[in-house]
Motif scaffolding. Structure first.
Motif, mmCIF file in Angstrom:
data_model
loop_
_atom_site.group_PDB
_atom_site.id
_atom_site.type_symbol
_atom_site.label_atom_id
_atom_site.label_comp_id
_atom_site.label_asym_id
_atom_site.label_seq_id
_atom_site.Cartn_x
_atom_site.Cartn_y
_atom_site.Cartn_z
ATOM 1 N N ILE A 49 51.517 41.787 33.500
ATOM 2 C CA ILE A 49 50.586 41.055 32.618
ATOM 3 C C ILE A 49 50.107 39.783 33.313
ATOM 4 O O ILE A 49 48.913 39.464 33.292
ATOM 5 N N VAL A 50 51.050 39.089 33.960
ATOM 6 C CA VAL A 50 50.676 37.857 34.667
ATOM 7 C C VAL A 50 49.666 38.179 35.766
ATOM 8 O O VAL A 50 48.656 37.489 35.925
ATOM 9 N N VAL A 51 49.944 39.243 36.529
ATOM 10 C CA VAL A 51 49.031 39.634 37.623
ATOM 11 C C VAL A 51 47.652 39.955 37.055
ATOM 12 O O VAL A 51 46.624 39.527 37.570
ATOM 13 N N LEU A 52 47.650 40.700 35.939
ATOM 14 C CA LEU A 52 46.398 41.090 35.298
ATOM 15 C C LEU A 52 45.626 39.860 34.836
ATOM 16 O O LEU A 52 44.415 39.734 35.060
ATOM 17 N N LEU A 53 46.330 38.940 34.193
ATOM 18 C CA LEU A 53 45.682 37.723 33.682
ATOM 19 C C LEU A 53 45.144 36.868 34.821
ATOM 20 O O LEU A 53 44.183 36.129 34.658
ATOM 21 N N SER A 54 45.791 36.959 35.987
ATOM 22 C CA SER A 54 45.321 36.167 37.128
ATOM 23 C C SER A 54 44.144 36.838 37.823
ATOM 24 O O SER A 54 43.662 36.352 38.843
ATOM 25 N N GLY A 55 43.731 37.979 37.299
ATOM 26 C CA GLY A 55 42.543 38.624 37.836
ATOM 27 C C GLY A 55 42.810 39.583 38.985
ATOM 28 O O GLY A 55 41.912 39.871 39.777
ATOM 29 N N TYR A 56 44.040 40.093 39.089
ATOM 30 C CA TYR A 56 44.328 41.078 40.127
ATOM 31 C C TYR A 56 44.716 42.390 39.468
ATOM 32 O O TYR A 56 45.052 42.434 38.288
ATOM 33 N N ASN A 57 44.700 43.436 40.265
ATOM 34 C CA ASN A 57 45.046 44.751 39.757
ATOM 35 C C ASN A 57 46.559 44.961 39.884
ATOM 36 O O ASN A 57 47.076 45.053 40.986
ATOM 37 N N PRO A 58 47.265 45.050 38.743
ATOM 38 C CA PRO A 58 48.727 45.152 38.815
ATOM 39 C C PRO A 58 49.207 46.437 39.490
ATOM 40 O O PRO A 58 50.217 46.426 40.193
ATOM 41 N N ILE A 59 48.472 47.528 39.301
ATOM 42 C CA ILE A 59 48.897 48.790 39.921
ATOM 43 C C ILE A 59 48.819 48.667 41.442
ATOM 44 O O ILE A 59 49.741 49.005 42.174
ATOM 45 N N GLN A 60 47.691 48.102 41.884
ATOM 46 C CA GLN A 60 47.519 47.870 43.320
ATOM 47 C C GLN A 60 48.615 46.930 43.838
ATOM 48 O O GLN A 60 49.189 47.145 44.891
ATOM 49 N N ALA A 61 48.892 45.907 43.043
ATOM 50 C CA ALA A 61 49.880 44.911 43.452
ATOM 51 C C ALA A 61 51.266 45.538 43.599
ATOM 52 O O ALA A 61 51.938 45.371 44.616
ATOM 53 N N TYR A 62 51.672 46.295 42.587
ATOM 54 C CA TYR A 62 52.997 46.910 42.648
ATOM 55 C C TYR A 62 53.057 47.998 43.711
ATOM 56 O O TYR A 62 54.092 48.206 44.340
ATOM 57 N N HIS A 63 51.945 48.673 43.882
ATOM 58 C CA HIS A 63 51.921 49.674 44.939
ATOM 59 C C HIS A 63 52.139 49.015 46.294
ATOM 60 O O HIS A 63 52.935 49.481 47.108
ATOM 61 N N ALA A 64 51.441 47.886 46.502
ATOM 62 C CA ALA A 64 51.604 47.159 47.754
ATOM 63 C C ALA A 64 53.044 46.675 47.900
ATOM 64 O O ALA A 64 53.639 46.728 48.976
ATOM 65 N N LEU A 65 53.616 46.219 46.795
ATOM 66 C CA LEU A 65 54.997 45.730 46.810
ATOM 67 C C LEU A 65 55.947 46.841 47.246
ATOM 68 O O LEU A 65 56.792 46.658 48.128
ATOM 69 N N LEU A 66 55.769 48.018 46.643
ATOM 70 C CA LEU A 66 56.667 49.122 46.980
ATOM 71 C C LEU A 66 56.387 49.667 48.372
ATOM 72 O O LEU A 66 57.308 50.041 49.096
ATOM 73 N N TYR A 67 55.097 49.673 48.743
ATOM 74 C CA TYR A 67 54.780 50.118 50.102
ATOM 75 C C TYR A 67 55.426 49.173 51.116
ATOM 76 O O TYR A 67 56.013 49.601 52.095
ATOM 77 N N GLY A 68 55.313 47.881 50.825
ATOM 78 C CA GLY A 68 55.899 46.896 51.723
ATOM 79 C C GLY A 68 57.397 47.065 51.845
ATOM 80 O O GLY A 68 57.978 46.877 52.914
ATOM 81 N N ALA A 69 58.024 47.436 50.744
ATOM 82 C CA ALA A 69 59.478 47.553 50.752
ATOM 83 C C ALA A 69 59.953 48.863 51.361
ATOM 84 O O ALA A 69 60.984 48.909 52.024
ATOM 85 N N PHE A 70 59.194 49.956 51.113
ATOM 86 C CA PHE A 70 59.694 51.270 51.537
ATOM 87 C C PHE A 70 58.684 52.103 52.326
ATOM 88 O O PHE A 70 58.992 53.212 52.731
ATOM 89 N N GLY A 71 57.474 51.585 52.528
ATOM 90 C CA GLY A 71 56.377 52.378 53.067
ATOM 91 C C GLY A 71 56.599 53.013 54.420
ATOM 92 O O GLY A 71 56.004 54.025 54.741
ATOM 93 N N SER A 72 57.427 52.410 55.248
ATOM 94 C CA SER A 72 57.687 52.996 56.562
ATOM 95 C C SER A 72 59.104 52.640 56.964
ATOM 96 O O SER A 72 59.751 51.817 56.322
ATOM 97 N N LEU A 73 59.531 53.251 58.031
ATOM 98 C CA LEU A 73 60.881 52.969 58.516
ATOM 99 C C LEU A 73 61.029 51.485 58.821
ATOM 100 O O LEU A 73 62.031 50.846 58.486
ATOM 101 N N ASN A 74 59.976 50.950 59.418
ATOM 102 C CA ASN A 74 59.977 49.536 59.764
ATOM 103 C C ASN A 74 60.096 48.669 58.508
ATOM 104 O O ASN A 74 60.846 47.699 58.476
ATOM 105 N N ASN A 75 59.356 49.070 57.460
ATOM 106 C CA ASN A 75 59.390 48.286 56.231
ATOM 107 C C ASN A 75 60.751 48.371 55.555
ATOM 108 O O ASN A 75 61.251 47.383 55.013
#
Lengths: 353, 374
Positions: free
Chosen positions: A29-55
């Protein structure tokens, strides 16, 4: 403790998970209210955490110091003590490791253990005075350990910048090869600096578990934690156990510093700790002061701290929003009474279990 | 018991749902030059370096030099390297690192991506694809020192005391800040020499760790003690610590000289001028150089001549102050106070400073540089 009560463990985990999940919704909700896409944001978060072996390796790298500091806080807590000085103990331990690591001409077999032990000793010694003050005079450890943080900040800054600094920089000299932690990038082609410190952290969790629940000293520490007076009545020396518990706690925090110095930075530098000592308090809280809980909680914070970089990079979401998310999680977890009541209410209503 | 497990399962499913419907992984590619910038610890909104660098890129965008830019705010020391690598591996044409803390990171990542152009602000990295943008802070500080020394002898002016003492407040005690100090005190010495005055200076640092750049309480204490020792003008090179100096100047009705960006409006009417490091100009220039295909690696010094360092206007209200008024950061009275103060500055001093500036540019005056001395 006679075996693990899975029923209880599951319930504790469910409570934590509900707290985490609720905070993610609030975060969205906070992300949405700040004018960003929460799905994109969480996707990036999870990609960053698990997206590759390096991550994934980077996530574990971010998790490592939190396992140590979280365990440090949790260990003291088992003895009824609140060690807020983890940050200072970490810095002192880290600087000691970075200093001993520069000693030349010692074979690795001696140098590496020596460096790690020096860091542990430094961390333990840093909490020695607060421990004695608590044990002998009853001076509250929250006050003294916090105060010792400030002493540590200044002392460590002075020594690292004035005595040990590489001229013209805000870093100390690079440690010798013989004091460096083995990195996984030696084996796997990746950028991450994940090192053997992570494995040491896991081993430490097992050792702490064994120490607390399978040995006499652990029994005594826990007894003092439950009731110092009752323990004393039962023939346990509370003062001694308080000192031991705090010093072991300090050792664990010192180890966190050793891992950063020997595995990640290869020196001591300004900005050495991203407040791992304080995040450790949240990790211990979320992990219910249990080694397994600490591991999971540290992992969560590791995911958030590594993932937020990608949230910033890929979704353009300011990192501050992830910090808000972390804060909300802590808030929810510490306010878990609400969830407990919720669960109880359901139980009473349906008569399950 | 069953309930608990069910709950867990639902949570897991919801989470995977969230993961599943994410967008594509790459950053959107656009036409034109792509510039990425990794900010220093203060992040966006530091009213200093970062903002100045972003202003430069903003201007480059307005002028159509670049399509867009992406900025990143690392929270931990180890994150900057990841940010830089992310930008480089996503085909950004120019990757900028702000601040000396990124020296090692830029050195490492720039060798991994020899085809990408890099720039680092306030540090030197010797790679074939890195432009090191450094500033002649000593020259600008020399002007600030000369200006302070000239002003403090004019007892007839409002807020100028009998004593001819000026002050310097440093943040962290380190070579870069010593460079400001030496430039400043040399400026005072120069005036003493040519004018036969007897202006003395007080110098103090807020600490020896990076925290000393963000310690307004200590800054205020030091400033008050210098004012009490007779100083009427204090120059600072201390980042956020300077906020304490401005408060002290306001409470005593005395003067300060700002640093890095135009801080004339921060304590309206008490900040005589600011020694600006025009990070925006250096960033803009670098972008321009790339569009004109004349990007050069190596050390690029931004001094008085190229307006890389400059005092904010002495005879009038600067653009930044007007902007601050338009943005609502300061009131109309504040703006009037700045105006009155600027009008108070005697014209002969303004001329004198301009003359000194030209002499430094022409080489008639050689300002000692702490960095090359040590």
């Amino acid at each position: 403790m006679s075996g693990i009560e899975w029923n209880k463990v599951l319930k504790e985990m469910a409570i934590s998970l509900v707290a985490i999940f609720s905070s993610f919704i609030i975060g969205a909700i906070v992300v949405l209210l700040s004018g960003y896409n929460p799905i994109q944001a969480y996707h990036a978060l999870l990609y960053g955490a698990f997206g590759s072996l390096n991550n994934i390796a980077d996530t574990l790298l971010a998790t490592t110091p939190l396992i140590f500091t979280g365990m440090a806080v949790a260990f003291a807590f088992r003895c009824g003590l609140f060690n807020i000085g983890g940050e200072g103990q970490l810095l002192v331990g880290g600087l000691t490791a970075a200093w001993v690591g520069t000693f030349q001409g010692i074979p690795m077999l001696i140098h590496l253990p020596l460096t790690v032990m020096a860091a542990m000793l430094a961390g333990a010694l840093w909490v020695f005075i607060p421990a004695i003050l608590k044990a002998k005079l009853g001076v509250h450890e929250v006050i003294t350990t916090i105060m010792f943080n400030y002493i540590a900040y200044s002392l460590v800054a002075y020594i690292s910048l004035k005595v040990l600094a590489r001229p013209g920089t805000v870093q100390t000299h690079t440690i010798e090869e013989s004091a460096k932690f083995w990195r996984f990038s030696n084996l796997i082609d990746m950028h991450s600096y994940l090192n053997i410190g992570f494995v040491i952290a896991l081993a430490v969790l097992v050792i702490v578990y064994y120490l607390l629940w399978k040995t006499t000293i652990g029994y005594e520490i826990r007894a003092v934690g439950i009731s110092p007076d009752a323990a004393e009545y039962g023939g346990i020396n509370s003062a001694r156990n308080i000192v031991i518990a705090l010093m072991i706690s300090g050792m664990l925090a010192g180890l966190a510093g050793a891992e950063r110095a020997l595995g990640l930075f290869y020196n001591y530098r300004s900005g050495f700790s991203a407040e791992y000592g304080f995040t450790g308090i949240a990790v211990a809280l979320l992990g219910r002061n249990h080694p397994l809980g600490v591991l999971l909680a540290a992992l969560l914070f590791g995911i958030l701290s590594n993932g937020r970089t990608y949230m910033n990079m890929m979704a353009g979401v300011p990192v501050d929003l992830v910090v808000i998310l972390q804060a909300v999680i802590i808030l929810f977890v510490s306010a878990d009474l609400v969830f407990r009541r919720l669960f109880k209410f359901k139980k009473n209503g349906k008569g399950d279990e | 018991m069953k309930k608990t497990i069910l709950m867990l399962l639902v949570l897991l499913m919801l989470t995977s749902l969230l993961v599943g419907c994410g967008g594509e992984e790459e950053v959107t590619t656009e036409e034109g030059l792509k510039v990425g910038i990794v900010l220093s610890s203060g992040g966006k909104g530091d009213m200093s370096f970062n903002d100045s660098a972003l202003r430069g890129l903003e201007r480059a965008k307005e002028d159509g030099l670049i399509a867009d830019f992406q900025y990143m705010e690392p929270r931990e020391t180890a994150e900057a390297e990841r940010n830089l690598r992310f930008l480089a591996s996503n085909n950004f044409d120019l990757v900028i690192g702000v601040g000396f803390m990124q020296e090692d990171d830029i050195a490492l990542v720039s060798s991994e991506f020899p085809e990408t152009k890099f720039a680092i602000i306030d540090a030197v990295v010797e790679n074939d694809n890195v432009a090191s943008l450094v500033f002649a802070e000593h020259e600008g500080s020399f002007l600030a020192g000369a200006f302070a020394a000239l002003m403090t002898t004019r007892n007839e002016l409002d807020g100028i005391k009998e004593d001819t003492v000026v002050g310097f407040l440093g943040g962290m005690d380190m070579p870069l800040i010593r460079k400001f100090e030496l430039g400043y005190t040399s400026g005072v010495d120069y005036i003493n020499e040519v004018k036969g005055t007897d202006v003395s200076y007080r110098v103090a640092y807020a600490g020896s760790s990076p925290a000393a750049f963000n310690d307004p309480a200590t800054g205020q204490e030091i400033a008050l003690s210098q004012y009490d020792a007779g100083a009427d003008i204090i120059y600072h090179a201390s980042g956020g610590t300077g906020g304490g100096l401005f408060r002290a100047a306001q409470s005593r009705g005395l003067y300060a000289i700002g640093v890095d960006s135009d801080q004339d409006w921060v304590a309206s009417g008490n900040v005589l001028t600011s020694m600006q490091k025009r990070v925006d100009n250096s960033v803009y220039d670098t972008v321009l150089a790339i569009t004109e295909d004349r990007f050069e690696a190596g050390i690029q010094v931004y001094g008085l001549e190229s307006a890389g360092v400059a005092l904010s206007p002495l005879d009038r209200v600067g653009v930044t102050v007007e902007e601050a008024y338009e943005m609502g950061n300061i009131s109309e009275e504040d703006l009037a106070r700045v105006k009155d103060m600027k009008e108070m500055i005697p014209q002969d001093i303004i001329d004198e400073i301009e003359e000194i500036r030209e002499k430094i540019i022409s080489g008639d005056i050689v300002v000692p540089d702490y960095m090359s001395q040590n």
